[in-house]
Design a protein around this motif. Structure first.
Motif, short mmCIF file in Angstrom:
data_model
loop_
_atom_site.label_atom_id
_atom_site.label_comp_id
_atom_site.label_asym_id
_atom_site.label_seq_id
_atom_site.Cartn_x
_atom_site.Cartn_y
_atom_site.Cartn_z
N LYS A 196 -9.87 21.20 -4.94
CA LYS A 196 -7.55 22.03 -4.90
C LYS A 196 -7.16 20.23 -5.98
O LYS A 196 -8.05 18.84 -5.22
CB LYS A 196 -7.45 22.23 -3.86
CG LYS A 196 -7.70 23.33 -3.87
CD LYS A 196 -6.96 23.89 -2.47
CE LYS A 196 -7.37 25.33 -2.06
NZ LYS A 196 -6.73 25.60 -1.20
N LYS A 197 -6.18 20.55 -6.59
CA LYS A 197 -5.41 19.57 -7.54
C LYS A 197 -4.35 18.72 -6.32
O LYS A 197 -3.38 19.67 -5.54
CB LYS A 197 -5.05 19.28 -8.79
CG LYS A 197 -5.25 19.64 -9.83
CD LYS A 197 -4.88 19.82 -10.88
CE LYS A 197 -5.94 19.69 -11.95
NZ LYS A 197 -5.28 20.31 -13.38
N PRO A 198 -4.28 17.94 -6.02
CA PRO A 198 -2.57 17.10 -5.46
C PRO A 198 -1.45 17.63 -5.38
O PRO A 198 -1.42 17.70 -6.49
CB PRO A 198 -3.32 15.18 -4.76
CG PRO A 198 -4.64 15.60 -5.61
CD PRO A 198 -5.42 16.42 -6.48
N MET A 199 -1.15 17.56 -4.31
CA MET A 199 0.67 18.10 -4.60
C MET A 199 1.58 17.18 -5.31
O MET A 199 0.83 15.87 -4.78
CB MET A 199 1.73 19.31 -3.92
CG MET A 199 1.44 20.10 -3.15
SD MET A 199 1.75 20.71 -1.61
CE MET A 199 1.35 19.29 -0.42
N VAL A 200 2.44 16.98 -6.42
CA VAL A 200 3.08 15.66 -6.81
C VAL A 200 4.07 15.70 -6.76
O VAL A 200 4.82 16.41 -7.24
CB VAL A 200 2.79 15.59 -8.15
CG1 VAL A 200 3.47 14.55 -8.84
CG2 VAL A 200 1.10 15.64 -8.89
N ILE A 234 10.25 6.55 -6.35
CA ILE A 234 8.47 6.71 -5.53
C ILE A 234 7.99 8.42 -6.00
O ILE A 234 8.73 9.67 -5.95
CB ILE A 234 8.80 6.71 -4.48
CG1 ILE A 234 9.58 5.74 -4.14
CG2 ILE A 234 7.64 6.82 -3.50
CD1 ILE A 234 9.74 5.65 -3.10
N THR A 235 6.50 8.87 -6.10
CA THR A 235 6.23 9.31 -6.46
C THR A 235 4.82 9.61 -5.31
O THR A 235 4.15 8.70 -5.01
CB THR A 235 5.16 10.06 -7.70
OG1 THR A 235 6.30 9.61 -8.95
CG2 THR A 235 4.50 10.71 -8.33
N ASN A 236 4.67 10.81 -4.69
CA ASN A 236 3.74 10.86 -3.89
C ASN A 236 2.87 11.85 -3.88
O ASN A 236 3.36 12.92 -4.97
CB ASN A 236 4.81 11.33 -2.01
CG ASN A 236 5.48 10.42 -2.50
OD1 ASN A 236 4.68 8.95 -1.88
ND2 ASN A 236 6.44 10.60 -1.44
N TYR A 237 1.57 12.05 -3.84
CA TYR A 237 0.91 12.36 -4.07
C TYR A 237 0.66 13.25 -3.03
O TYR A 237 -0.37 12.35 -2.02
CB TYR A 237 -0.30 12.02 -5.18
CG TYR A 237 0.11 11.68 -6.44
CD1 TYR A 237 -0.37 12.57 -7.58
CD2 TYR A 237 0.18 10.21 -6.81
CE1 TYR A 237 0.18 11.75 -8.60
CE2 TYR A 237 1.12 10.03 -7.33
CZ TYR A 237 0.45 11.33 -8.53
OH TYR A 237 1.36 9.88 -9.69
N SER A 246 0.59 7.23 -2.87
CA SER A 246 1.41 6.89 -3.66
C SER A 246 1.90 6.01 -4.96
O SER A 246 1.31 5.00 -5.09
CB SER A 246 2.46 6.56 -2.63
OG SER A 246 2.70 7.29 -1.97
N THR A 247 3.27 6.26 -6.01
CA THR A 247 3.25 5.15 -6.62
C THR A 247 4.26 4.52 -6.21
O THR A 247 5.82 5.14 -6.76
CB THR A 247 3.13 5.26 -8.05
OG1 THR A 247 3.64 6.39 -8.53
CG2 THR A 247 1.40 5.10 -8.38
N LYS A 248 5.16 3.90 -6.95
CA LYS A 248 7.02 3.41 -6.71
C LYS A 248 6.48 2.05 -8.39
O LYS A 248 6.24 0.74 -7.64
CB LYS A 248 7.93 2.40 -5.06
CG LYS A 248 8.93 2.19 -5.59
CD LYS A 248 9.15 2.27 -4.12
CE LYS A 248 10.43 1.30 -4.44
NZ LYS A 248 10.96 1.08 -3.09
N ASP A 249 7.35 1.70 -8.47
CA ASP A 249 8.35 1.35 -9.93
C ASP A 249 6.24 0.39 -10.28
O ASP A 249 5.97 -0.22 -10.60
CB ASP A 249 8.76 -0.38 -9.24
CG ASP A 249 9.95 0.16 -8.38
OD1 ASP A 249 10.78 1.10 -9.28
OD2 ASP A 249 10.36 -0.49 -8.03
#
Length: 72
Positions: free
Chosen positions: A13-17, A23-26, A37-40
């Motif tokens: 299954k694909k992770p939830m975004v 900030i982007t959380n998977y 997670s990604t930030k900047d």
């Protein structure tokens, strides 16, 4: 004999975004554990093929992760 939980876990299954401000959380689609997670443009965490908490199989196909990588 394979139980139903093991069968479910083996279906990728694909992770939830989830995006919140910059900030982007998977997250795991089964248990909600934050995987990556990604930030900047900076990455935090690791991209895994399975959730470390519940064992859900994951696929990252079609998910665009906007980050840069620094090679030293």
């Amino acid at each position: 004999m394979i139980n139903s939980k093991m069968k479910r876990d083996n279906i990728q299954k694909k992770p939830m975004v989830e995006k919140c401000n910059d900030i982007t959380n998977y997250k795991c689609p089964a248990c909600g554990k934050r995987l990556f997670s990604t930030k900047d443009g900076r990455a935090m965490g690791r991209i895994e093929n399975y959730c470390g908490k519940c064992g859900q199989a994951l696929t990252w196909k079609g998910i665009k992760i906007e980050t840069y990588w620094i090679y030293l």
